[in-house]
Scaffold this active site. Structure first.
Site, PDB file in Angstrom:
ATOM      1  N   GLY A  17      15.224  -5.178  10.299  1.00  0.00           N
ATOM      2  CA  GLY A  17      15.068  -6.314  11.218  1.00  0.00           C
ATOM      3  C   GLY A  17      15.783  -7.557  10.719  1.00  0.00           C
ATOM      4  N   LEU A 106      14.399   1.966  16.962  1.00  0.00           N
ATOM      5  CA  LEU A 106      14.843   2.510  15.675  1.00  0.00           C
ATOM      6  C   LEU A 106      13.989   3.721  15.298  1.00  0.00           C
ATOM      7  N   SER A 108      14.418   7.619  12.921  1.00  0.00           N
ATOM      8  CA  SER A 108      14.798   7.951  11.538  1.00  0.00           C
ATOM      9  C   SER A 108      15.265   9.391  11.455  1.00  0.00           C
ATOM     10  N   SER A 109      16.072   9.668  10.453  1.00  0.00           N
ATOM     11  CA  SER A 109      16.615  11.026  10.291  1.00  0.00           C
ATOM     12  C   SER A 109      15.512  12.019   9.911  1.00  0.00           C
ATOM     13  N   CYS A 110      14.324  11.522   9.599  1.00  0.00           N
ATOM     14  CA  CYS A 110      13.239  12.448   9.224  1.00  0.00           C
ATOM     15  C   CYS A 110      12.678  13.172  10.436  1.00  0.00           C
ATOM     16  N   TYR A 137       4.785  10.749  10.167  1.00  0.00           N
ATOM     17  CA  TYR A 137       5.739   9.684  10.514  1.00  0.00           C
ATOM     18  C   TYR A 137       6.776  10.219  11.490  1.00  0.00           C
ATOM     19  N   LYS A 141       7.783   9.065  15.327  1.00  0.00           N
ATOM     20  CA  LYS A 141       9.164   8.676  15.663  1.00  0.00           C
ATOM     21  C   LYS A 141       9.703   9.500  16.832  1.00  0.00           C
ATOM     22  N   PRO A 164      18.865   6.345  12.321  1.00  0.00           N
ATOM     23  CA  PRO A 164      19.632   6.072  11.115  1.00  0.00           C
ATOM     24  C   PRO A 164      19.288   7.056   9.995  1.00  0.00           C
ATOM     25  N   ASN A 166      19.025   7.517   5.618  1.00  0.00           N
ATOM     26  CA  ASN A 166      18.332   6.670   4.643  1.00  0.00           C
ATOM     27  C   ASN A 166      19.077   5.348   4.479  1.00  0.00           C
ATOM     28  N   LEU A 167      18.327   4.259   4.452  1.00  0.00           N
ATOM     29  CA  LEU A 167      18.920   2.927   4.395  1.00  0.00           C
ATOM     30  C   LEU A 167      18.559   2.196   3.112  1.00  0.00           C
ATOM     31  N   HIS A 180      11.434   3.633  -1.013  1.00  0.00           N
ATOM     32  CA  HIS A 180      12.354   4.763  -0.982  1.00  0.00           C
ATOM     33  C   HIS A 180      13.051   4.869  -2.330  1.00  0.00           C
ATOM     34  N   LYS A 188      13.421   0.562 -11.431  1.00  0.00           N
ATOM     35  CA  LYS A 188      13.073   1.264 -12.677  1.00  0.00           C
ATOM     36  C   LYS A 188      14.171   1.083 -13.724  1.00  0.00           C
ATOM     37  N   TRP A 256      11.273  11.274  -9.702  1.00  0.00           N
ATOM     38  CA  TRP A 256      10.471  12.306  -9.046  1.00  0.00           C
ATOM     39  C   TRP A 256      11.283  13.526  -8.630  1.00  0.00           C
TER      40      TRP A 256
HETATM   41  N1  LIG Z   1      14.266   2.163   5.302  1.00  0.00           N
HETATM   42  C1  LIG Z   1      14.859   3.280   5.627  1.00  0.00           C
HETATM   43  O1  LIG Z   1      15.401   4.008   4.774  1.00  0.00           O
HETATM   44  C2  LIG Z   1      14.923   3.708   7.061  1.00  0.00           C
HETATM   45  C3  LIG Z   1      14.264   3.004   8.077  1.00  0.00           C
HETATM   46  N2  LIG Z   1      14.371   3.452   9.378  1.00  0.00           N
HETATM   47  C4  LIG Z   1      13.677   2.788  10.483  1.00  0.00           C
HETATM   48  O2  LIG Z   1      14.048   1.423  10.583  1.00  0.00           O
HETATM   49  C5  LIG Z   1      12.937   0.659  11.070  1.00  0.00           C
HETATM   50  C6  LIG Z   1      12.668  -0.487  10.129  1.00  0.00           C
HETATM   51  O3  LIG Z   1      12.459   0.051   8.840  1.00  0.00           O
HETATM   52  P1  LIG Z   1      12.580  -0.908   7.543  1.00  0.00           P
HETATM   53  O4  LIG Z   1      13.253  -2.160   7.939  1.00  0.00           O
HETATM   54  O5  LIG Z   1      13.120  -0.069   6.453  1.00  0.00           O
HETATM   55  O6  LIG Z   1      11.050  -1.188   7.245  1.00  0.00           O
HETATM   56  P2  LIG Z   1      10.397  -2.482   6.570  1.00  0.00           P
HETATM   57  O7  LIG Z   1       9.066  -2.055   6.079  1.00  0.00           O
HETATM   58  O8  LIG Z   1      11.348  -3.128   5.662  1.00  0.00           O
HETATM   59  O9  LIG Z   1      10.196  -3.454   7.843  1.00  0.00           O
HETATM   60  C7  LIG Z   1       9.261  -3.140   8.836  1.00  0.00           C
HETATM   61  C8  LIG Z   1       8.796  -4.436   9.457  1.00  0.00           C
HETATM   62  O10 LIG Z   1       7.829  -4.130  10.459  1.00  0.00           O
HETATM   63  C9  LIG Z   1       6.714  -4.986  10.267  1.00  0.00           C
HETATM   64  N3  LIG Z   1       5.490  -4.346  10.733  1.00  0.00           N
HETATM   65  C10 LIG Z   1       4.908  -3.228  10.245  1.00  0.00           C
HETATM   66  N4  LIG Z   1       3.781  -2.970  10.931  1.00  0.00           N
HETATM   67  C11 LIG Z   1       3.653  -3.956  11.853  1.00  0.00           C
HETATM   68  C12 LIG Z   1       2.689  -4.260  12.848  1.00  0.00           C
HETATM   69  N5  LIG Z   1       1.606  -3.492  13.036  1.00  0.00           N
HETATM   70  N6  LIG Z   1       2.858  -5.362  13.611  1.00  0.00           N
HETATM   71  C13 LIG Z   1       3.928  -6.162  13.431  1.00  0.00           C
HETATM   72  N7  LIG Z   1       4.905  -5.929  12.520  1.00  0.00           N
HETATM   73  C14 LIG Z   1       4.736  -4.845  11.741  1.00  0.00           C
HETATM   74  C15 LIG Z   1       6.657  -5.229   8.767  1.00  0.00           C
HETATM   75  O11 LIG Z   1       5.930  -6.389   8.480  1.00  0.00           O
HETATM   76  P3  LIG Z   1       4.954  -6.389   7.176  1.00  0.00           P
HETATM   77  O12 LIG Z   1       5.806  -5.925   6.027  1.00  0.00           O
HETATM   78  O13 LIG Z   1       4.517  -7.798   7.083  1.00  0.00           O
HETATM   79  O14 LIG Z   1       3.849  -5.427   7.476  1.00  0.00           O
HETATM   80  C16 LIG Z   1       8.127  -5.350   8.422  1.00  0.00           C
HETATM   81  O15 LIG Z   1       8.584  -6.663   8.608  1.00  0.00           O
HETATM   82  C17 LIG Z   1      11.769   1.625  11.169  1.00  0.00           C
HETATM   83  O16 LIG Z   1      11.612   2.038  12.520  1.00  0.00           O
HETATM   84  C18 LIG Z   1      12.191   2.796  10.305  1.00  0.00           C
HETATM   85  O17 LIG Z   1      11.650   4.006  10.802  1.00  0.00           O
HETATM   86  C19 LIG Z   1      15.103   4.565   9.716  1.00  0.00           C
HETATM   87  C20 LIG Z   1      15.752   5.270   8.732  1.00  0.00           C
HETATM   88  C21 LIG Z   1      15.695   4.904   7.352  1.00  0.00           C
HETATM   89  C1  LIG Z   2      14.286   7.514   5.369  1.00  0.00           C
HETATM   90  C2  LIG Z   2      13.361   8.692   5.126  1.00  0.00           C
HETATM   91  O1  LIG Z   2      12.824   8.571   3.826  1.00  0.00           O
HETATM   92  C3  LIG Z   2      11.731   9.381   3.503  1.00  0.00           C
HETATM   93  O2  LIG Z   2      12.189  10.637   3.112  1.00  0.00           O
HETATM   94  P1  LIG Z   2      12.983  10.804   1.745  1.00  0.00           P
HETATM   95  O3  LIG Z   2      14.413  10.547   1.986  1.00  0.00           O
HETATM   96  O4  LIG Z   2      12.583  12.112   1.169  1.00  0.00           O
HETATM   97  O5  LIG Z   2      12.336   9.639   0.889  1.00  0.00           O
HETATM   98  P2  LIG Z   2      12.556   9.021  -0.565  1.00  0.00           P
HETATM   99  O6  LIG Z   2      13.698   8.061  -0.492  1.00  0.00           O
HETATM  100  O7  LIG Z   2      11.227   8.487  -0.968  1.00  0.00           O
HETATM  101  O8  LIG Z   2      12.906  10.258  -1.541  1.00  0.00           O
HETATM  102  C4  LIG Z   2      14.177  10.816  -1.556  1.00  0.00           C
HETATM  103  C5  LIG Z   2      14.263  11.757  -2.770  1.00  0.00           C
HETATM  104  O9  LIG Z   2      14.296  10.951  -3.965  1.00  0.00           O
HETATM  105  C6  LIG Z   2      13.404  11.500  -4.918  1.00  0.00           C
HETATM  106  N1  LIG Z   2      12.966  10.481  -5.894  1.00  0.00           N
HETATM  107  C7  LIG Z   2      13.215  10.516  -7.234  1.00  0.00           C
HETATM  108  N2  LIG Z   2      12.658   9.451  -7.854  1.00  0.00           N
HETATM  109  C8  LIG Z   2      12.066   8.707  -6.870  1.00  0.00           C
HETATM  110  C9  LIG Z   2      11.329   7.486  -6.925  1.00  0.00           C
HETATM  111  O10 LIG Z   2      11.095   6.869  -7.991  1.00  0.00           O
HETATM  112  N3  LIG Z   2      10.889   6.999  -5.712  1.00  0.00           N
HETATM  113  C10 LIG Z   2      11.136   7.660  -4.535  1.00  0.00           C
HETATM  114  N4  LIG Z   2      10.665   7.113  -3.372  1.00  0.00           N
HETATM  115  N5  LIG Z   2      11.813   8.850  -4.461  1.00  0.00           N
HETATM  116  C11 LIG Z   2      12.268   9.353  -5.633  1.00  0.00           C
HETATM  117  C12 LIG Z   2      12.269  12.036  -4.052  1.00  0.00           C
HETATM  118  O11 LIG Z   2      11.483  12.954  -4.789  1.00  0.00           O
HETATM  119  C13 LIG Z   2      13.061  12.693  -2.939  1.00  0.00           C
HETATM  120  O12 LIG Z   2      13.523  13.948  -3.338  1.00  0.00           O
HETATM  121  C14 LIG Z   2      10.743   9.616   4.581  1.00  0.00           C
HETATM  122  O13 LIG Z   2       9.499   9.493   3.975  1.00  0.00           O
HETATM  123  C15 LIG Z   2      10.943   8.637   5.688  1.00  0.00           C
HETATM  124  O14 LIG Z   2      10.584   7.334   5.289  1.00  0.00           O
HETATM  125  C16 LIG Z   2      12.316   8.624   6.150  1.00  0.00           C
HETATM  126  O15 LIG Z   2      12.578   8.509   7.330  1.00  0.00           O
END
Ligand SMILES: NC(=O)C1=CN([C@@H]2O[C@H](COP(=O)(O)OP(=O)(O)OC[C@H]3O[C@@H](n4cnc5c(N)ncnc54)[C@H](OP(=O)(O)O)[C@@H]3O)[C@@H](O)[C@H]2O)C=CC1
Ligand SMILES: C[C@H]1O[C@H](OP(=O)(O)OP(=O)(O)OC[C@H]2O[C@@H](n3cnc4c(=O)[nH]c(N)nc43)[C@H](O)[C@@H]2O)[C@@H](O)[C@@H](O)C1=O
Length: 362
Positions: A17, A106, A108-110, A137, A141, A164, A166-167, A180, A188, A256
């Site tokens: 966002g 938005l 996610s690839s999951c 999750y 989605k 999208p 992983n971001l 993530h 770390k 992990w």
């Molecule tokens: N991060 C990633 O690797 C990926 C993310 N996405 C998607 O992108 C989108 C955003 O993800 P990302 O930016 O990473 O997540 P963040 O956790 O960084 O941001 C999510 C935002 O949503 C707000 N939020 C959560 N719950 C509520 C609620 N009940 N009411 C109002 N606001 C709320 C959070 O506020 P607060 O923190 O204050 O609760 C936060 O500002 C999601 O839909 C996610 O699925 C897709 C693929 C990969």
């Molecule tokens: C975007 C996508 O992201 C999530 O899926 P994921 O990609 O599996 O998430 P991850 O980033 O947490 O892990 C990626 C890999 O990495 C390894 N790993 C090692 N060491 C650490 C570690 O220290 N932390 C974490 N988190 N993972 C670790 C971990 O064991 C795994 O093999 C969904 O939950 C969902 O949120 C979704 O949509």
């Protein structure tokens, strides 16, 4: 969407966002509407309806969600499915009810099956079982994608969904339990590097900015080391057990799983650019039920740890804890449809990690 359009960015403080807000402002869109989670809880339908009635946004970027890494998803599945279902249902229904011109959801690839063929084509949705660690999750989605699709079919709305990969980037989540992998590696390795070089001041600055389980920079070295050890960041000083031949601290960080899963990483600023580009130039009849957004290649978590180690300058040991889940073996997105829209990612993983570490330190 023009410069006078009223644009609501849900989740504007998050990784995605905040990147979308930055991109919209860079492009001169200044009638942005935002509400923090504490100002507007999107799981509460009455508050969402009141907000939409009041503000009447014309465009909506739905980037608010309950988001977390593999451990958070497998530990709190009820939170992930409930909160994300409610956010999607409330925002999508209120957008329809208030005549929002276009919404970008938005996902996610999951959403893809655990063992779908790679690269993941949009056609593979629901073709076999999901990855258990984030099924809750993923189902929320998928429901959001279907909400958009069926509102479009029944009410002729223009609600688009993008998936999208992983971001990572600025404003990421660096909490070692819920984050993530990429932000976890940055944190770390940074903490490990401070220990290796005896830079306690830098370590205390880090903990003051992002305390861990209530421990911040004001705690004693002993308290700090015991918390870091809980997260797999350990140090052995000369003279302590186990003894090492040389007389320097020995630091190791635990990661992990096995390090063998493959992941694709896209910088959030690239994703934001794609989201604004798609919202400006396309409609749902041109992009279909949903659209993958990726960078087109992936790497193993082990290779990623080497890249982050390079960027951070971490020279300590890495231990792999295979009692922790690997999750999906691979989730490389097929970006053929995205390529057809003439959009390409611009930030390489190497540059993206470097600029994310710089942001982390400032
Ligand atoms: N991060 C990633 O690797 C990926 C993310 N996405 C998607 O992108 C989108 C955003 O993800 P990302 O930016 O990473 O997540 P963040 O956790 O960084 O941001 C999510 C935002 O949503 C707000 N939020 C959560 N719950 C509520 C609620 N009940 N009411 C109002 N606001 C709320 C959070 O506020 P607060 O923190 O204050 O609760 C936060 O500002 C999601 O839909 C996610 O699925 C897709 C693929 C990969
Ligand atoms: C975007 C996508 O992201 C999530 O899926 P994921 O990609 O599996 O998430 P991850 O980033 O947490 O892990 C990626 C890999 O990495 C390894 N790993 C090692 N060491 C650490 C570690 O220290 N932390 C974490 N988190 N993972 C670790 C971990 O064991 C795994 O093999 C969904 O939950 C969902 O949120 C979704 O949509």
């Amino acid at each position: 969407m023009n410069k006078n359009s009223k644009i609501y960015v849900a989740g504007h403080r998050g990784l995605v966002g905040s990147a979308i807000v930055r991109r919209l402002e860079e492009k001169g869109f200044d009638k942005l509407i935002t509400r923090s989670h504490s100002e507007l809880d999107l799981t509460d339908q009455a508050s969402v309806n009141f907000f939409f009635d009041e503000e009447k946004p014309e465009y909506v970027f739905l980037a608010a969600a309950k988001v977390g890494g593999i451990m958070a998803n497998s530990t709190y599945p009820a939170d992930f499915i409930y909160q994300n279902l409610m956010i999607a249902a409330n925002v999508i229904h209120a957008s329809y009810h208030n005549g929002v011109a276009k919404l970008l959801n938005l996902g996610s690839s999951c959403i893809y099956p655990k063992l779908a063929p790679q690269p993941l084509n949009e056609e593979f949705l629901l073709s076999s079982a999901l990855e258990p660690t984030n099924e809750a999750y993923a189902i929320a989605k998928i429901a959001a994608i279907k909400l958009c699709r069926y509102y479009n079919e029944q009410f002729s709305t223009n609600f688009m969904s993008v998936m999208p990969t992983n971001l990572y980037g600025h404003n990421d989540n660096f909490n070692l339990e819920t984050s993530h992998v990429l932000p976890a590696l940055i944190r770390k390795m940074h903490l490990g590097k401070c220990l290796l070089e005896g830079k306690w001041e830098a370590l205390r600055v880090d903990l003051n900015k992002r305390p861990i389980e209530g421990v911040d920079g004001s705690n004693s070295e002993k308290q700090i080391l015991s918390i870091l050890a809980k997260y797999g960041i350990t140090v052995v000083y000369p003279g302590e057990k186990p003894t090492f031949a040389d007389s320097v601290p020995h630091v190791s960080i635990t990661l992990w799983g096995t390090g063998t899963p493959r992941r694709e990483f896209l910088h959030a600023d690239d994703l934001a650019d794609a989201c604004v580009y798609i919202m400006q130039k396309y409609n749902v009849n041109e992009i279909g039920e949903f659209l993958n957004i990726g960078i087109g290649d992936d790497l193993t978590i082990r290779e990623l740890s080497n890249m982050v180690g390079e960027a951070v300058g971490y020279k300590g040991k890495i231990v792999w804890d295979d009692r922790k889940p690997d999750g999906t073996p691979q989730k490389l997105l097929d970006i053929t449809k995205l390529d057809a829209l003439s959009w390409k990612a611009g930030i390489s993983l190497k540059d993206g990690i470097e600029n994310s570490y710089k942001w982390y330190l400032n």
